[in-house]
Design a protein around this motif. Structure first.
Motif, PDB file in Angstrom:
ATOM      1  N   VAL A 161       0.847  -1.199   0.000  1.00  0.00           N
ATOM      2  CA  VAL A 161       0.000   0.000   0.000  1.00  0.00           C
ATOM      3  C   VAL A 161       0.882   1.248   0.000  1.00  0.00           C
ATOM      4  O   VAL A 161       0.661   2.193  -0.767  1.00  0.00           O
ATOM      5  CB  VAL A 161      -0.952   0.004   1.222  1.00  0.00           C
ATOM      6  CG1 VAL A 161      -1.729   1.307   1.288  1.00  0.00           C
ATOM      7  CG2 VAL A 161      -1.902  -1.184   1.159  1.00  0.00           C
ATOM      8  N   THR A 162       1.891   1.254   0.848  1.00  0.00           N
ATOM      9  CA  THR A 162       2.814   2.398   0.887  1.00  0.00           C
ATOM     10  C   THR A 162       3.467   2.616  -0.472  1.00  0.00           C
ATOM     11  O   THR A 162       3.550   3.747  -0.965  1.00  0.00           O
ATOM     12  CB  THR A 162       3.936   2.137   1.916  1.00  0.00           C
ATOM     13  OG1 THR A 162       3.336   1.844   3.161  1.00  0.00           O
ATOM     14  CG2 THR A 162       4.831   3.334   2.048  1.00  0.00           C
ATOM     15  N   ALA A 163       3.917   1.529  -1.071  1.00  0.00           N
ATOM     16  CA  ALA A 163       4.595   1.647  -2.362  1.00  0.00           C
ATOM     17  C   ALA A 163       3.630   2.159  -3.431  1.00  0.00           C
ATOM     18  O   ALA A 163       4.003   2.976  -4.274  1.00  0.00           O
ATOM     19  CB  ALA A 163       5.172   0.295  -2.774  1.00  0.00           C
ATOM     20  N   ALA A 164       2.377   1.695  -3.372  1.00  0.00           N
ATOM     21  CA  ALA A 164       1.395   2.116  -4.377  1.00  0.00           C
ATOM     22  C   ALA A 164       1.081   3.600  -4.231  1.00  0.00           C
ATOM     23  O   ALA A 164       0.982   4.326  -5.219  1.00  0.00           O
ATOM     24  CB  ALA A 164       0.119   1.286  -4.245  1.00  0.00           C
ATOM     25  N   VAL A 170     -11.504  15.263   3.590  1.00  0.00           N
ATOM     26  CA  VAL A 170     -11.525  14.114   4.491  1.00  0.00           C
ATOM     27  C   VAL A 170     -10.803  12.897   3.916  1.00  0.00           C
ATOM     28  O   VAL A 170      -9.857  12.386   4.511  1.00  0.00           O
ATOM     29  CB  VAL A 170     -12.982  13.732   4.854  1.00  0.00           C
ATOM     30  CG1 VAL A 170     -12.979  12.585   5.846  1.00  0.00           C
ATOM     31  CG2 VAL A 170     -13.719  14.938   5.408  1.00  0.00           C
ATOM     32  N   VAL A 171     -11.249  12.462   2.749  1.00  0.00           N
ATOM     33  CA  VAL A 171     -10.760  11.174   2.251  1.00  0.00           C
ATOM     34  C   VAL A 171      -9.254  11.209   1.995  1.00  0.00           C
ATOM     35  O   VAL A 171      -8.503  10.347   2.473  1.00  0.00           O
ATOM     36  CB  VAL A 171     -11.525  10.765   0.969  1.00  0.00           C
ATOM     37  CG1 VAL A 171     -11.004   9.453   0.438  1.00  0.00           C
ATOM     38  CG2 VAL A 171     -13.016  10.681   1.263  1.00  0.00           C
ATOM     39  N   VAL A 172      -8.789  12.234   1.272  1.00  0.00           N
ATOM     40  CA  VAL A 172      -7.362  12.289   0.948  1.00  0.00           C
ATOM     41  C   VAL A 172      -6.509  12.397   2.223  1.00  0.00           C
ATOM     42  O   VAL A 172      -5.605  11.589   2.430  1.00  0.00           O
ATOM     43  CB  VAL A 172      -7.057  13.445  -0.041  1.00  0.00           C
ATOM     44  CG1 VAL A 172      -5.566  13.542  -0.313  1.00  0.00           C
ATOM     45  CG2 VAL A 172      -7.819  13.236  -1.341  1.00  0.00           C
ATOM     46  N   PRO A 173      -6.800  13.375   3.118  1.00  0.00           N
ATOM     47  CA  PRO A 173      -5.943  13.468   4.308  1.00  0.00           C
ATOM     48  C   PRO A 173      -5.953  12.192   5.148  1.00  0.00           C
ATOM     49  O   PRO A 173      -4.900  11.745   5.584  1.00  0.00           O
ATOM     50  CB  PRO A 173      -6.542  14.629   5.103  1.00  0.00           C
ATOM     51  CG  PRO A 173      -7.375  15.384   4.159  1.00  0.00           C
ATOM     52  CD  PRO A 173      -7.799  14.454   3.080  1.00  0.00           C
ATOM     53  N   VAL A 178      -3.964   9.385   3.301  1.00  0.00           N
ATOM     54  CA  VAL A 178      -2.526   9.640   3.265  1.00  0.00           C
ATOM     55  C   VAL A 178      -1.944   9.503   4.667  1.00  0.00           C
ATOM     56  O   VAL A 178      -0.888   8.897   4.860  1.00  0.00           O
ATOM     57  CB  VAL A 178      -2.216  11.040   2.696  1.00  0.00           C
ATOM     58  CG1 VAL A 178      -0.730  11.311   2.742  1.00  0.00           C
ATOM     59  CG2 VAL A 178      -2.717  11.156   1.267  1.00  0.00           C
ATOM     60  N   LEU A 179      -2.652  10.054   5.644  1.00  0.00           N
ATOM     61  CA  LEU A 179      -2.147  10.015   7.008  1.00  0.00           C
ATOM     62  C   LEU A 179      -1.963   8.580   7.488  1.00  0.00           C
ATOM     63  O   LEU A 179      -0.939   8.223   8.071  1.00  0.00           O
ATOM     64  CB  LEU A 179      -3.132  10.746   7.927  1.00  0.00           C
ATOM     65  CG  LEU A 179      -2.519  11.337   9.184  1.00  0.00           C
ATOM     66  CD1 LEU A 179      -1.468  12.364   8.810  1.00  0.00           C
ATOM     67  CD2 LEU A 179      -3.604  11.978  10.035  1.00  0.00           C
ATOM     68  N   VAL A 180      -2.963   7.766   7.222  1.00  0.00           N
ATOM     69  CA  VAL A 180      -2.868   6.363   7.652  1.00  0.00           C
ATOM     70  C   VAL A 180      -1.644   5.708   7.010  1.00  0.00           C
ATOM     71  O   VAL A 180      -0.846   5.051   7.682  1.00  0.00           O
ATOM     72  CB  VAL A 180      -4.154   5.593   7.278  1.00  0.00           C
ATOM     73  CG1 VAL A 180      -3.960   4.095   7.469  1.00  0.00           C
ATOM     74  CG2 VAL A 180      -5.325   6.101   8.111  1.00  0.00           C
ATOM     75  N   THR A 202       3.844   3.846   7.417  1.00  0.00           N
ATOM     76  CA  THR A 202       5.167   3.789   6.793  1.00  0.00           C
ATOM     77  C   THR A 202       6.260   4.118   7.801  1.00  0.00           C
ATOM     78  O   THR A 202       7.273   3.433   7.890  1.00  0.00           O
ATOM     79  CB  THR A 202       5.269   4.831   5.653  1.00  0.00           C
ATOM     80  OG1 THR A 202       4.196   4.638   4.765  1.00  0.00           O
ATOM     81  CG2 THR A 202       6.582   4.688   4.908  1.00  0.00           C
ATOM     82  N   ILE A 203       6.023   5.205   8.550  1.00  0.00           N
ATOM     83  CA  ILE A 203       7.075   5.662   9.441  1.00  0.00           C
ATOM     84  C   ILE A 203       7.268   4.708  10.624  1.00  0.00           C
ATOM     85  O   ILE A 203       8.397   4.431  11.030  1.00  0.00           O
ATOM     86  CB  ILE A 203       6.799   7.111   9.915  1.00  0.00           C
ATOM     87  CG1 ILE A 203       6.861   8.046   8.689  1.00  0.00           C
ATOM     88  CG2 ILE A 203       7.807   7.544  10.956  1.00  0.00           C
ATOM     89  CD1 ILE A 203       6.531   9.474   8.984  1.00  0.00           C
TER      90      ILE A 203
END
Ligand code: TRP
Length: 452
Positions: free
Chosen positions: A226-229, A437-440, A443-445, A450-451
């Motif tokens: 998911v992160t890579a995508a 809502v959806v984008v933030p 991305v945040l998740v 990832t981190i």
């Protein structure tokens, strides 16, 4: 601070196609032709492709619209665009971080992008000069190893590519690139279609390649995939670092932003899918590994060119056109930092471009030496190239995109965005719900997982 952007002396592009061409030129590049197949190969094909398409639709397109709209509304370079908006709205000056992060991302991405584009130039030269003629597939693989283990050869071609980038950037997009791109982009597409024809008719493995890309094995839908995508979706659409904000500043007021955004996303995705459909059948036909990594495109296509009638000519054209596609992307990677240097220092465009390109070239040596094995530094098991790639695509760009979406959705006035986007109320509300809502949240998740 003047609103004059150094890309061109006129305030908007003359022709309504120019924005589409410039944005597509920025979007279509190594990300589609080189990176997409090898990352898809590493993350197991269909699962990755599905995640990637979801990221493009859910996050990519709304953000593409937001970035372009901010640029066109202010008609300033990215950093000043954000400063002007925060001043107008009395919002925090911290938002200008978006501009800073964008410059850093562009700088770091171009440093390795140029090395890979250099490989492409090197391949063009080697193929046309008969360097691969008569080789077996194993020997083609060894030849790739030979290139990446040679620091000298990579430095030569990396330097050549940075000089080309400098030459075009210094002249400005108008004079340098606009005319060229109108011919080159269709030529690249035509050549991709020829190669697609080869993969379909000559490899005997087209269906296997097709299945590899489109049959989804849900056990491969991992956090890492998911992160890579997400990273790939941002990278391939040039999102999250204000490149399209810079271009949006010249977009004529009567162009439709949503329609253009859809066109750019569709063209870009098409190019990536076609590249995958070219590469994977060849990979299977010649007994190569889909998960081979960064060399995948170079080894697989060269193996095919060796066997094709007139392969020397097609191979040469193909790799030259890939380098040109990379060049039109490279320009958008320098532009935000260059615009800032020009606004902040008394340097002329030529001198500022030389300084910037020289600095990027220097950092690029880190990638060269990481491939050649001279620079053995690793962190978390990643070498210098992997670290740069990971940090930019998977952290900086998504973080930039996150901030841009919050800025566009929550800080900028609703009416401002509504005017720029020109959508019907229903569609606008949909866009706004996505961007607020959806984008933030998505991305945040992903960034948080990832981190940690
Ligand atoms: N999108 C380009 C590609 O796919 C690379 C690129 C150009 C880029 N400008 C960018 C990536 C800005 C991220 C941000 O090859």
């Amino acid at each position: 601070m003047s609103g004059q952007n150094p890309v061109t002396s006129t305030k908007t592009w003359a022709n309504r196609w120019t924005f589409l061409l410039a944005a597509a030129g920025s979007a279509i590049g190594l990300g589609n032709i080189w990176k997409f197949p090898y990352i898809a190969g590493q993350y197991g094909g269909g699962a990755f492709v599905m995640l990637y398409l979801i990221c493009i639709a859910v996050m990519g397109i709304p953000l593409l619209m937001a970035e372009t709209a901010i640029g066109r509304h202010t008609r300033h370079s990215p950093l000043n665009a954000i400063r002007q908006l925060t001043n107008e709205l009395g919002a925090s000056k911290l938002w200008s971080m978006i501009g800073w992060m964008g410059m850093l991302a562009g700088f770091l991405i171009l440093s390795f992008y140029s090395v890979i584009a250099g490989w492409s130039l090197s391949y063009a030269w080697q193929i046309v000069s008969g360097g691969f003629t008569g080789m077996t597939t194993d020997q083609v693989g060894d030849a790739f190893g030979g290139l990446v283990s040679s620091a000298d050869r990579q430095i030569f071609w990396h330097s050549a590519f940075m000089i080309l980038t400098f030459a075009i950037t210094a002249r400005g997009i108008h004079k340098g690139l606009e005319k060229g791109l109108q011919v080159m982009m269709p030529a690249l597409f035509a050549l991709l279609l020829i190669m697609l024809g080869y993969s379909m008719l000559e490899t005997g493995q087209f269906m296997r390649g097709f299945e590899f890309m489109f049959s989804v094995d849900f056990s491969k839908v991992t956090g890492e995939a998911v992160t890579a995508a997400l990273g790939q979706a941002f990278f391939t659409l040039s999102l999250g670092m204000c490149a399209l904000m810079a271009y949006g500043a010249y977009m004529p007021a009567n162009n439709s932003i949503p329609r253009t955004a859809l066109n750019v996303a569709a063209l870009d995705t098409l190019m990536a899918i076609v590249s995958g459909l070219i590469v994977f059948p060849i990979v299977f036909a010649y007994g190569l590994e889909p998960s081979a990594g960064p060399g995948l495109l170079f080894v697989s296509l060269t193996a095919a060119f060796v066997h094709m009638p007139m392969g020397e000519i097609f191979g040469f054209l193909f790799f030259v056109l890939v380098a040109i596609a990379a060049l039109s992307s490279a320009i958008s990677l320098v532009e935000p930092a260059l615009a800032w240097l020009l606004e902040r220092t008394p340097l002329s465009r030529t001198v500022a471009t030389i300084i910037l390109c020289a600095a990027i070239w220097f950092v690029g040596l880190g990638t060269v030496f990481a491939f050649s094995g001279d620079f053995t530094f690793t962190l978390f098991g990643k070498n210098f190239f992997d670290l740069l790639d990971y940090f930019t695509s998977n952290i900086l760009l998504p973080l930039g995109g996150l901030l841009i979406s919050i800025f566009a959705g929550w800080v900028i006035k609703r009416s401002t965005m509504m005017n720029e986007l020109g959508l019907s109320v229903g569609m606008f509300n949909l866009w706004r719900a996505m961007i607020r809502v959806v984008v933030p949240v998505c991305v945040l998740v992903v960034v948080i997982t990832t981190i940690f």
